[in-house]
Each structure stands twice: as C-alpha cells, then as structure tokens.
Motif scaffolding. Structure first.
Motif, PDB file in Angstrom:
ATOM      1  N   ASN A 365       0.842  -1.198   0.000  1.00 14.94           N
ATOM      2  CA  ASN A 365       0.000   0.000   0.000  1.00 14.94           C
ATOM      3  C   ASN A 365       0.875   1.245   0.000  1.00 14.94           C
ATOM      4  OD1 ASN A 365      -2.617  -1.441   0.479  1.00 14.94           O
ATOM      5  ND2 ASN A 365      -1.617  -1.969   2.409  1.00 14.94           N
ATOM      6  N   VAL A 367       1.143   5.201   1.102  1.00 16.45           N
ATOM      7  CA  VAL A 367       0.573   6.100   2.091  1.00 16.45           C
ATOM      8  C   VAL A 367       1.188   7.478   1.905  1.00 16.45           C
ATOM      9  CG1 VAL A 367       0.315   6.586   4.550  1.00 16.45           C
ATOM     10  CG2 VAL A 367       0.222   4.225   3.735  1.00 16.45           C
ATOM     11  N   ALA A 372      -4.089   6.407   2.713  1.00 20.85           N
ATOM     12  CA  ALA A 372      -3.753   5.491   1.621  1.00 20.85           C
ATOM     13  C   ALA A 372      -3.954   6.171   0.274  1.00 20.85           C
ATOM     14  CB  ALA A 372      -4.631   4.241   1.704  1.00 20.85           C
ATOM     15  N   SER A 409       2.602  -7.736   4.735  1.00 19.39           N
ATOM     16  CA  SER A 409       2.157  -6.593   3.940  1.00 19.39           C
ATOM     17  C   SER A 409       2.985  -5.379   4.321  1.00 19.39           C
ATOM     18  CB  SER A 409       0.677  -6.311   4.191  1.00 19.39           C
ATOM     19  OG  SER A 409      -0.120  -7.413   3.810  1.00 19.39           O
ATOM     20  N   ASP A 411       3.422  -0.953   4.030  1.00 26.38           N
ATOM     21  CA  ASP A 411       2.950   0.382   3.683  1.00 26.38           C
ATOM     22  C   ASP A 411       4.171   1.221   3.318  1.00 26.38           C
ATOM     23  OD1 ASP A 411       0.290  -0.207   4.254  1.00 26.38           O
ATOM     24  OD2 ASP A 411       0.489   0.395   6.347  1.00 26.38           O
ATOM     25  N   ASP A 413       5.457   4.725   2.875  1.00 28.31           N
ATOM     26  CA  ASP A 413       5.135   6.107   3.221  1.00 28.31           C
ATOM     27  C   ASP A 413       5.896   7.029   2.266  1.00 28.31           C
ATOM     28  OD1 ASP A 413       4.882   8.649   4.329  1.00 28.31           O
ATOM     29  OD2 ASP A 413       4.930   7.901   6.394  1.00 28.31           O
TER      30      ASP A 413
END
Length: 552
Positions: A365, A367, A372, A409, A411, A413
């Motif tokens: 993902n 961010v 998101a 998983s 994220d 940034d």
C-alpha cells in the motif's frame, strides 16, 4: 578472521578435542553456529557448540566447553576463549586477526561475500508474470524488485539462475481485455467485467491508427485483431517499464504456446495413463490435498476440456525438460492454493515435490500524509509501478519493496521515502557509501602509499564493531540465499551504515592526518577500513539493484 573462518576453526578444534577424548567427532553439526554477543563486553563472538554436542559425546557441556576454550587459546588469531553459564563459549579475536577481515575484503573486491555453495544447481526463477491486461500494479512491482534481488543473490552463491516471465496470453482475461479495447475504440461503455483506465483508450487508439478500417471488420475479426495487437502493445509496455526499473528476464514464456503445441493435452494424457489422476463425477482430478492444497483439483472437466491447472502442469513439465533442478514460483497473495497443486504436479511426474518452491508475496500500500493512495493516473483502479517510481524514484522504490519479508504486507510512506536525511533508510545507506568515497577521495592529497597499514592498531570499540559487521556479510548473503529472503541483505546494510557513521564522525578516529601530521600506520589502517566499508556497501546495494552514489 570472518565468522565463517572462526566457525571452521571451532569445528576443527572441537573435532580434535573429541578424538583426543576418545569420542566420535561425527556428533558435531555440519556447521558450527557463531554469533555476535548482544553485550560486546562478553567478547567478539560466541558459540553454544559445547551445549549442542557435550552430552552426545558423553561429557558435561561445561566441561567440554572448558577443554575447547583451552585448545582455542592456543590457536592463531584467538586472543581469549572463556566459558560462560552451562557451556557457552565467548571468544575474543586477536586484533591482527580481526583486522585481517579488512585485507580479505579488499583482496576479494566485488566478489567478497560470494560463494560456490549452489554451484551446479540450475534454478528457474519465475516472477512478476502479470497478466498483459494492464500496467504492473504494486504487487507485481514488489515481485519485480524482490525477484531480481533474489536472482542476484542466488547467482552470487554459484547457482545458474534463469529469470523467467510467464506471459499469460491465454484465457478469459485476455478476451475481457480485447472486449474493453473494442468498447473504447467504438465509444461504448467499459464492459461490466472489463478493464478501464487511460491506458485502454491509448492502446485502442494505437490499434485503430495502425489499422484503418478495423472498426468495419466483421465482429470476430475485429475482436481478434484488437486481442492480438492489444496484447502485444500492452506487453511491450510492461517489458519497457520493467527494463527501466532495472529488471530484465532471460526467458519470456508464452502460456498460449503450451496449448497450441499440444503440450497440455500430452502432459494430462501422461498423468492419466500413469494412474496419477482419478475419476469422479465425470471429471479427472489430481490429489493436491496430499501436498497441502485445501481441495483436490479438477484437471479434465466433465465436458472433456482441460481445466486451468492443465497449463500449470504442462508448464512445470516444460521447465523440467529444460533441465532445471529447482523451480521457484513467486506468486501473489491470492495464490496460496498453487503451492499444493504445483507440488502435486511435480510428484505426479515422479519428481521430488521439493523440486517446486512457491513464495507468496503480500500486499503493498502507498501512504501519503497518513492516508492510503488508491488511484492511478493511468490505470484508474490500481496504483502501478510507474506511479511508485514517479513518486519516490527507482532506488527508493526497489529498496523499500525488498526491505521487508514478503510474508508481511507493507505500507510505503511517500513522505518518508522522499526525505533526504537519515530518516530515509535508503538515503542512510547510500549516504554511508558516499561518505566513504569522499574520505577516500580526500586521502589522495596525502602520501599513504609509503606507509604500511597496521590493522592491530584498530583497537577502539567503534573500529571493532565496524570490522565485525563487515565480517558478517558473507554469512548474511548465504542465509539470504538459503532462506530466499533478500530483505536480510537490506537490513544488514542498514546495520553496516549504523556502524560506519559513528566511526567516521568520531574525531578521535581520524583517517586523514590533521594539520601538518604525516600519515601514520593507523591512519593507513583506517583508510583501508573505509575502503572495505565502501566495497561491502557497494556489493550489497548492487545485489538489490540499487545504485551506490559516489556523492550526495
């Protein structure tokens, strides 16, 4: 003396002690584990080998550790060996032996850390393999970075690695793609199960411009033309994007070739004739539950046609026919069921199921500002490789995607990975390399050539920590290859940068002489230490496909 050298010395010394005691050295493990103590005051390295084998050899582990410590104390390169607790052994290297790691690194250069443990093993590494129905999304981008790094790491251990992209140009998803292109070209709404985004409009326009009158063709001909040329255009873009990302493949294998050549029918017939399939409800099944699948899989449907797994079975057989000893598949988070069915296919053909390895990657993902990022400018519903690179650049993209275990998983940034300070992990490591290069460049103004480095003078805690960290690199690389975990190399580089920065900023540990001072043996030794650090940082970054900048 690297940890690997020490491990070999420990094993040889332990074997000698056991023989002298009338015990069988076969009780020793193939590889003696050597670790760095959490508390540096306990020594440079520690091992629990005495606790592992003491009772097997008919001795109290602490007594065996005492005998081993006495023998090690006589060995070249060992300053002291002390017994702790029920049989731990803490070891201090002689300063000259510790400093010899630096010379070993500089002598090996770009080959430092490489080995031949996988020599003779032919590995097929299949990764990305995204459907040619749209740009590569973040999950595929993660596999591009991780797969390429894993291929480099396996090669560095001596394996013959073939990077392969399985081109999914067969099946219903390609028909939906073609339908979407036709709809875009004719001004119709996107089909309910179709693909949307600016890239669909672009491809449709390109097909129409290249084929005037295509929209007047009979429906079946028009569909086939959009299908064929649309897939070619989309895949050409995928290949270009991957190339710009630093990822190229040795083989691009077309799924459709398995069906066109009859390989699927032949593979299924072979399994059917050999009794590896069973019949139920008018269909033919493979017992994939025996290999961890949640259910057995239909191979031949009740209408006599091959199920999707037929292509997978034929593809595995094709790989084996090309002489691969190991087939590694890197698949997305929704492909857990493939582990059992692929292993079942291997077993059905008489191979060891472990000829197949399946790595499952979890989601990625983006961010930004704590929220998101969900939409792509080009693809509409997904975020793509191009989107990530546009935001943070290729180096940060590759580094961030390899940094964590694929089992978790992640994220990413965007605010963090665009920073130009030590909070950004890739900047932190690249700056360490840049700083080593700067110091080495500054040394050119002094006469180091006439001074012999004395590594035994590198006695400070910071020098010792940096040297020991450098010595860990070969073992980290070997473990990353064995465990198929490139993120271990990333974390190691951050540890190495963390040992370098305090060393280079400590004004009491000068590499460059101050004022009118002449170059001393310790200045020369520290310069060699800086060169060794630069070399290992460059080696590690190279395995990740990340640049090692000379200046920042």
């Amino acid at each position: 003396m690297t940890p690997a050298d020490l491990a070999d010395l420990l094993r040889a010394t332990a074997a000698k002690v056991l023989v002298e005691r009338g015990s069988d050295p076969a009780v020793l493990p193939d590889e003696v584990k050597v670790e760095r103590p959490r508390n540096p005051e306990h020594g440079d390295y520690a091992t629990n080998v005495a606790m592992q084998v003491g009772k097997k050899a008919g001795m109290n582990p602490r007594d065996f550790a005492t005998l081993l410590a006495e023998a090690l104390g006589q060995a070249e390169g060992i300053d002291a060996a002390e017994v702790a607790g029920p049989g731990f052994l803490n070891i201090r290297l002689a300063k000259a032996a510790q400093g010899a790691i630096v010379a070993k690194i500089l002598d090996a250069g770009a080959k430092f850390g490489t080995a031949d443990t996988l020599a003779g093993q032919k590995i097929n590494l299949e990764f990305v393999s995204a459907n040619p129905t749209g740009p590569i999304h973040l999950g595929g981008t993660r596999w591009a970075a991780v797969g390429d790094a894993l291929g480099r790491i396996l090669s560095a251990q001596g394996a013959d690695v073939t990077r392969e992209y399985y081109f999914n140009d067969h099946g219903a998803q390609i028909d939906r793609f073609a339908n979407s292109l036709v709809a875009a070209a004719t001004g119709q709404p996107t089909p309910e199960d179709g693909y949307a985004g600016a890239y669909i409009d672009d491809i449709a326009d390109t097909v129409v411009r290249a084929n005037p009158g295509v929209l007047e063709l009979p429906e079946s001909e028009r569909h086939e033309l959009f299908r064929r040329e649309g897939v070619e255009l989309m895949f050409a873009q995928i290949k270009q994007n991957l190339h710009e990302f630093g990822v190229d493949f040795d083989v691009y294998f077309n799924e459709s070739s398995l069906f066109a050549s009859g390989a699927v029918d032949k593979a299924i017939a072979t399994l059917k004739e050999s009794g590896k399939l069973y019949e139920k409800d008018g269909a033919w099944w493979i017992a994939s539950t025996e290999y961890g699948d949640d259910k057995d899989r239909v191979v031949i449907k009740s209408d006599g046609k091959s199920a999707y797994i037929g292509g997978d079975i034929a593809y595995f057989q094709n790989k084996r026919s090309r002489g691969f000893d190991l087939c590694i598949y890197m698949l997305g988070a929704d492909h857990h069921g493939y582990i059992g069915r692929l292993k079942a296919a291997a077993a059905a053909f008489g191979d060891d199921p472990d000829t197949v390895e399946v790595l499952i990657g979890q989601m990625v993902n983006l961010v930004k500002d704590g929220a998101a990022v969900r939409m792509s400018k080009r693809a509409g519903t997904v975020v793509t490789l191009d989107d990530l690179v546009e935001q943070i650049g290729i180096d940060a993209a590759r580094y961030s995607l390899v940094r964590s275990s694929v089992n978790s998983s992640i994220d990413i940034d965007l605010d963090l990975w665009t920073r130009t300070d030590n909070e950004n992990p890739v900047y932190y490591v690249q700056y360490a390399h840049s700083r080593t290069n700067q110091i080495i460049g500054n040394s050119a103004a002094f006469d180091y050539a006439s001074v012999t480095p004395d590594f035994s003078l590198l006695t400070s805690d910071r020098e010792g920590e940096l040297i020991r960290t450098l010595g860990e690199y070969p073992r980290v690389l070997a473990t990353a290859a064995e465990m198929r975990e490139p993120h271990r190399v990333v974390r190691y580089l951050e540890e190495l940068a963390g040992a370098w920065h305090p060393f280079q900023s400590d004004k009491t540990l000068r590499v460059i002489p101050q004022g009118d001072d002449e170059v001393s043996p310790i200045n020369a030794a520290r310069l060699e230490l800086a060169k060794a650090t630069r070399q290992v940082l460059a080696n590690g970054l190279g395995l990740l496909g990340v640049s090692a900048p000379e200046r920042m």
